[in-house]
Design an enzyme around this catalytic site. Sequence first.
Site, mmCIF file in Angstrom:
data_model
loop_
_atom_site.group_PDB
_atom_site.id
_atom_site.type_symbol
_atom_site.label_atom_id
_atom_site.label_comp_id
_atom_site.label_asym_id
_atom_site.label_seq_id
_atom_site.Cartn_x
_atom_site.Cartn_y
_atom_site.Cartn_z
ATOM 1 N N HIS A 208 0.869 -1.178 0.000
ATOM 2 C CA HIS A 208 0.000 0.000 0.000
ATOM 3 C C HIS A 208 0.911 1.235 0.000
ATOM 4 O O HIS A 208 2.028 1.172 0.545
ATOM 5 C CB HIS A 208 -0.827 -0.051 1.290
ATOM 6 C CG HIS A 208 -1.905 0.972 1.405
ATOM 7 N ND1 HIS A 208 -1.665 2.256 1.832
ATOM 8 C CD2 HIS A 208 -3.234 0.898 1.171
ATOM 9 C CE1 HIS A 208 -2.814 2.926 1.865
ATOM 10 N NE2 HIS A 208 -3.777 2.126 1.455
ATOM 11 N N ASP B 145 2.871 -4.849 8.053
ATOM 12 C CA ASP B 145 1.686 -4.022 7.881
ATOM 13 C C ASP B 145 0.468 -4.944 8.026
ATOM 14 O O ASP B 145 0.162 -5.724 7.117
ATOM 15 C CB ASP B 145 1.742 -3.362 6.489
ATOM 16 C CG ASP B 145 0.445 -2.656 6.118
ATOM 17 O OD1 ASP B 145 -0.556 -2.788 6.851
ATOM 18 O OD2 ASP B 145 0.428 -1.988 5.069
ATOM 19 N N GLN C 108 -4.708 -5.216 6.824
ATOM 20 C CA GLN C 108 -5.739 -6.127 6.291
ATOM 21 C C GLN C 108 -5.767 -7.475 6.997
ATOM 22 O O GLN C 108 -6.728 -8.217 6.859
ATOM 23 C CB GLN C 108 -5.512 -6.377 4.783
ATOM 24 C CG GLN C 108 -5.683 -5.154 3.919
ATOM 25 C CD GLN C 108 -7.115 -4.619 3.893
ATOM 26 O OE1 GLN C 108 -8.077 -5.354 4.112
ATOM 27 N NE2 GLN C 108 -7.259 -3.339 3.617
ATOM 28 N N LYS D 120 -10.698 -0.910 10.379
ATOM 29 C CA LYS D 120 -10.829 -2.105 9.529
ATOM 30 C C LYS D 120 -11.154 -3.346 10.357
ATOM 31 O O LYS D 120 -11.289 -4.440 9.820
ATOM 32 C CB LYS D 120 -9.549 -2.323 8.722
ATOM 33 C CG LYS D 120 -9.278 -1.195 7.714
ATOM 34 C CD LYS D 120 -8.090 -1.521 6.853
ATOM 35 C CE LYS D 120 -7.492 -0.322 6.176
ATOM 36 N NZ LYS D 120 -8.138 0.025 4.904
ATOM 37 N N CYS E 1 -4.705 2.387 -3.757
ATOM 38 C CA CYS E 1 -3.444 2.883 -3.144
ATOM 39 C C CYS E 1 -2.293 1.906 -3.360
ATOM 40 O O CYS E 1 -1.414 1.766 -2.496
ATOM 41 C CB CYS E 1 -3.610 3.178 -1.653
ATOM 42 S SG CYS E 1 -4.743 4.517 -1.321
HETATM 43 N N1 PMP Z 1 -1.855 -0.905 4.477
HETATM 44 C C1 PMP Z 1 -2.834 -1.598 3.901
HETATM 45 C C2 PMP Z 1 -2.557 -2.954 3.364
HETATM 46 C C3 PMP Z 1 -4.114 -1.036 3.813
HETATM 47 O O1 PMP Z 1 -5.101 -1.723 3.234
HETATM 48 C C4 PMP Z 1 -4.341 0.248 4.334
HETATM 49 C C5 PMP Z 1 -5.715 0.899 4.242
HETATM 50 N N2 PMP Z 1 -6.314 0.793 2.994
HETATM 51 C C6 PMP Z 1 -3.282 0.911 4.941
HETATM 52 C C7 PMP Z 1 -2.056 0.311 4.993
HETATM 53 C C8 PMP Z 1 -3.447 2.275 5.536
HETATM 54 O O2 PMP Z 1 -4.317 2.240 6.609
HETATM 55 P P1 PMP Z 1 -4.936 3.577 7.206
HETATM 56 O O3 PMP Z 1 -5.439 4.365 6.041
HETATM 57 O O4 PMP Z 1 -6.012 3.098 8.106
HETATM 58 O O5 PMP Z 1 -3.820 4.266 7.931
#
Ligand code: PMP
Length: 404
Positions: A121, A198, A201, A224, A362
Site C-alpha cells: 500500500h 503491515d 488487512q 478495519k 493505493c
Molecule cells: N496498508 C494496507 C494494506 C491497507 O489496506 C491500508 C488501508 N487501505 C493501509 C495500509 C493504511 O491504513 P490507514 O489508512 O487506516 O492508515
Amino acid sequence: MNVAEIRKQFPILERTVKGRPLVYFDNAATSQKPLQVIEALRHYYSHYNANIHRGIHTLAEEATMAYEATRMAVKDFIGAASTEEIIFTRGTTEAINLVAYTWGRQHISKGDEILISEMEHHSNIVPWQLLCEEKGASLKVIPVEEDGSLSISAFRELLTERTKLLSVVHVSNALGTVNPVKEMTDAAHAVGAKVLIDGAQSAVHLDIDVQDLDADFFAFSGHKVYGPTGVGALYGKRELLESMPVFQGGGEMIREVSFEKTTYADLPYKYEAGTPNIADTIALKAALDFISEIGKVNIRTHEETLLNYATEQLKTLPGLRIIGEAQNKVSLVSFVIEGIHPQDLGVLLDNMGIAVRTGHHCTQPLMKRFGIPGTVRASFALYNQKEEIDSLVAGLQKAIKMLL
Ligand code: PMP
C-alpha cells in the site's frame, strides 16, 4: 455463526441506496460498525468524557481506565508481551511513519537497503522513500508473481547484509494474498534486519501473534476491525521502543520539562504526545470484544465460504479476469472485465445499491505490474451473505450487457 443475528447488530445494513437494499462490499477500505461500538462512543460522551491520565477527578479516572483497558485488549488481540509495547496511533499509516521517523532516522544510513514488496500500500512505500532520500539509502522491491503471490526466491536474493529493514504487508488489500511473513521474518532476522509487518488487512481476518511471528513492529487500523476511524496501534518490541528517539513532542510524552532539557516519559507514553483520540480508542475495545465473542475462526470459516462462492460465480462472467489468485487468500476478489473501465462498473453497481471499490487501491506500482489502471474489488466481512454475491453477479451481468 448466525449471520442474520449478526446483521441486526449493524444498523447501517438496514439502509437502502438508490432505492435498493445496501450491499456493502467495501470492507477492506473500512468495515461497518456494530451497535456495541456505536454505544461505547455514545456512552463515553454522555457519561464520562474527560481528558485522561493526569486528572484526579472521577470522570478523568474513568476515562483513563477505559482508555488503558483498550491497550490491554489490543495487547491480547495481537499477542504482545506487555501493554508497554502498544502505542496508539491514528492508524496504520501513522504507525509506519512513526517507525520511519524514529527507528528509521536513527538506524538507516547511506548505502543501507530497505526491502518492501511490489504489493505494498502507498503507506508502506512513501515513508520509506522519504527516508531513503534523506539518508542516501535505497529501496528494494520484492516482485509479485502472476498469481499474486510474492516471489520468495527473489526475496531471498534481495535479502543481503545491506538490508536493514524488511517492511512487508501481511495481507494485500488489492489482491487478498496472505504473505508468509513468519518465514520472511526469520530470513530477515538471519541477515540482521528488523521487520515491520503491515497488518492493516490481516488483523481482522487472521489470528495475530506478534511474538510467534517475531515481528519487530506490527501496525493495524481500528476502522478495519469493526472499530472507529482515527485510531490504530503500533506494536514494537520493548527493547526497540525503549532505544528509539521520540516521535512528536508535546504534553503527555514528557517526564520533566525545563528550558534547558526535557526528559521523556516511559513506554508507551513516550510516543503518545498530546491529547489522544480518547473516545475512539475506548470504542476500539468494544470492536475487539465483538470479534473475540464471535471468534475469528468462525468469522474465517464464513468468509472463506463467501470467497469460494464469489470466485466461482464471478468466473462464469464473460471477459472477467480475477487479479490475485494466490493459494493463501483472504475474502476479497479483485477483478477486471475486458473492455470495461473499472470506474464505469463501480458507478453502475452503485446505482443498484452495491458498494464496491474501484481504482488502484493505493497500490499504483502493483497495478502497473499487472498492466491495468485499476480493478473492481469486492471485499467481504462477517455480515455478508451469499445472496449479496448473487446480486453482485446479476449486477455485473447487467453492466456487461449495457457497456459492451
Ligand atoms: N496498508 C494496507 C494494506 C491497507 O489496506 C491500508 C488501508 N487501505 C493501509 C495500509 C493504511 O491504513 P490507514 O489508512 O487506516 O492508515
